[in-house]
Design an enzyme around this catalytic site. Structure first.
Site, short mmCIF file in Angstrom:
data_model
loop_
_atom_site.label_atom_id
_atom_site.label_comp_id
_atom_site.label_asym_id
_atom_site.label_seq_id
_atom_site.Cartn_x
_atom_site.Cartn_y
_atom_site.Cartn_z
N ASP A 92 14.86 -7.26 -9.65
CA ASP A 92 13.97 -7.80 -8.42
C ASP A 92 14.83 -8.78 -7.25
O ASP A 92 14.54 -8.64 -6.26
CB ASP A 92 12.75 -8.80 -8.92
CG ASP A 92 11.38 -7.97 -9.23
OD1 ASP A 92 11.66 -6.91 -9.27
OD2 ASP A 92 10.51 -8.59 -9.42
N HIS A 134 7.45 -16.64 -3.26
CA HIS A 134 7.59 -16.60 -4.80
C HIS A 134 8.51 -17.35 -5.51
O HIS A 134 8.65 -17.96 -6.38
CB HIS A 134 7.81 -15.11 -5.30
CG HIS A 134 6.80 -14.08 -4.93
ND1 HIS A 134 5.69 -14.51 -5.41
CD2 HIS A 134 6.93 -12.99 -4.29
CE1 HIS A 134 4.59 -13.44 -5.22
NE2 HIS A 134 5.34 -12.57 -4.44
N GLY A 142 10.58 -12.14 -7.55
CA GLY A 142 9.69 -11.35 -6.42
C GLY A 142 10.35 -11.13 -5.07
O GLY A 142 9.78 -11.30 -4.19
N ASP A 169 -0.55 -12.26 1.75
CA ASP A 169 0.35 -11.15 1.05
C ASP A 169 -0.57 -10.82 -0.24
O ASP A 169 -1.28 -11.37 -0.77
CB ASP A 169 1.53 -12.01 0.37
CG ASP A 169 2.60 -10.90 -0.02
OD1 ASP A 169 3.68 -10.65 0.85
OD2 ASP A 169 2.54 -10.56 -0.96
N HIS A 171 0.26 -10.08 -3.12
CA HIS A 171 0.80 -10.86 -4.25
C HIS A 171 0.45 -12.39 -4.01
O HIS A 171 0.62 -13.14 -3.06
CB HIS A 171 2.25 -10.76 -4.53
CG HIS A 171 2.80 -9.24 -4.65
ND1 HIS A 171 3.45 -8.41 -3.65
CD2 HIS A 171 2.81 -8.31 -5.68
CE1 HIS A 171 3.54 -7.42 -3.89
NE2 HIS A 171 3.33 -6.98 -5.17
N ASP A 258 1.72 -6.10 2.63
CA ASP A 258 1.44 -5.13 1.52
C ASP A 258 -0.11 -5.23 0.99
O ASP A 258 0.07 -4.27 -0.09
CB ASP A 258 2.37 -5.62 0.39
CG ASP A 258 2.50 -6.99 0.31
OD1 ASP A 258 1.70 -7.91 0.65
OD2 ASP A 258 3.35 -7.59 -0.49
N TYR A 297 5.73 -2.86 2.10
CA TYR A 297 6.73 -1.96 1.82
C TYR A 297 6.82 -0.54 2.57
O TYR A 297 7.37 0.17 2.10
CB TYR A 297 6.88 -2.13 0.12
CG TYR A 297 7.08 -3.53 -0.19
CD1 TYR A 297 8.37 -4.14 -0.01
CD2 TYR A 297 5.94 -4.47 -0.62
CE1 TYR A 297 8.45 -5.36 -0.40
CE2 TYR A 297 6.40 -5.47 -0.76
CZ TYR A 297 7.46 -6.25 -0.85
OH TYR A 297 7.70 -7.40 -0.99
ZN LIG Z 1 3.85 -9.26 -1.56
#
Ligand SMILES: [Zn+2]
Length: 373
Positions: A92, A134, A142, A169, A171, A258, A297
């Protein structure tokens, strides 16, 4: 007229994650190209500003000296078990040439934005090369090495500002949420895909902060297949009343793209119209907004979403009908920055409505009374 600064430097183009890595730094270059072609980086209060590498003194406000040393040494090609234990050199967070220089320059862009807002030289700023939410004090995670978003919140809070950190985001914005978990001067609100289904596996609705920070950490986990209408219902039911009650001096807005439908790493079903609508909401509070990039992405969709976000943020509006697919280097795309409306299936609708209504009730029950709501 809003003073709007787009933060970018050609120097950022010297650095790349490894070719097989999903994080593509070319997105920042692409959004700048789109905006240049639309003449949205100059005139009417708009200008470009260059990032400056974040200083060691500033970096140490969030990251440990040990971690920064390991990151810098690894960037030169030398890393050991201690570095790997801090997440450096994993799949990652791979080591690549200039990894340290890139991270520090990209983070510095967000800090330049914070400074411009504090000095009054910007009302809104956007660093598409930022949003590394992250990274932990002593942890690469991440795809993130230096947590520019946390550092910007620290900088603004140190200047006496009440900071509202909003993270859309897909995440969970864990690095920022945990940085301020016991503090009330930075409220963090993160909308993200259900952590049971997605990295980093945290950000449930019962994570609400602790001590003085109880109620100032807000997590809104969303089901797979979440679509625009229900996303906005969650946003308007949770974020708007909390922002109003909190009454921030400044927004830090992490706009990872994302959560868009078709992102190869996640499972939500949004169009970029959601981002436009959220920015309109933030601007309605008439407070400065420091916006960063983040995940995203599908490179073309992300660049287009960020271009749309900037056009709203800087006050140029949304009438971008003259931008065609050719200009966006996308033959699939007919024109304009806005995504076409996506229609969810009936089954999807049913599942998403039930899950989001339950999340809204849970967050309200956990957090609202702490703010007199
Ligand atoms: Zn993300």
């Amino acid at each position: 007229m809003r003073k709007a600064v787009f933060i970018y430097s050609l120097e950022l183009e010297e650095y790349h994650y490894p070719a097989e890595h999903p994080f593509n730094t070319i997105r920042a270059k692409k959004v700048r190209e789109i905006l240049n072609s639309m003449e949205l980086l100059s005139g009417a209060g708009r200008r470009e500003g260059a990032p400056e590498p974040a200083s060691r003194v500033v970096l140490k406000k969030f990251h440990s000296a040990r971690y920064l040393h390991a990151l810098q040494t690894a960037s030169k090609g030398k890393w050991d078990a201690e570095a790997i234990n801090m997440g450096i050199g994993t799949s990652d967070c791979p080591v690549f040439p200039g990894m340290y220089e890139y991270s520090v320059l990209a983070a510095g862009g967000t800090l330049v934005g914070a400074k411009l807002i504090l000095s009054g030289d910007a009302d809104v700023a956007f660093n598409p090369s930022g949003g590394y939410h992250h990274a932990g004090p002593e942890r690469a995670s991440g795809f993130c090495y230096i947590n520019d978003a946390a550092l910007a919140c620290i900088t603004l809070a140190e200047a006496g500002k009440r900071v509202l950190y909003l993270d859309v985001d897909v995440h969970h914005g864990d690095g920022v949420a945990y940085a301020f978990y016991d503090r009330a001067d930075v409220m963090t609100i993160s909308f993200h895909e259900n952590p049971k289904a997605l990295f980093p596996g945290t950000g449930f609705e019962d994570e609400i902060g602790s001590g003085r920070g109880e109620g100032y950490c807000v997590n809104v986990p969303l089901p797979i297949g979440t679509y625009d209408e229900m996303y906005m219902k969650a946003f308007e039911s949770i974020a708007l009343p909390l922002i109003t009650a909190y009454n921030p001096d400044v927004f830090v807005f992490e706009l990872g793209a994302d959560a868009l439908a078709g992102d190869p790493l996640a499972h939500l079903y949004l169009t970029n119209n959601v981002y436009a609508e959220i920015i309109e909401h933030l601007l309605s509070f008439d407070k400065p907004v420091l916006m960063t990039g983040g995940g995203g992405y599908n490179v073309d969709n992300t660049a287009r979403a960020w271009a749309l976000a900037w056009s709203i943020l800087c006050g140029a509006g949304t009438d971008n009908s003259t931008v065609g697919g050719v200009m966006l280097e996308n033959v699939e795309w007919q024109g304009g920055l806005r995504d076409r409306i996506l229609v969810p299936s009936n089954q999807q609708r049913k599942a998403v409505i039930a899950a989001i209504d339950a999340v809204i009730e849970a967050v309200k029950a956990n957090v609202f009374s702490l703010h007199g709501l």
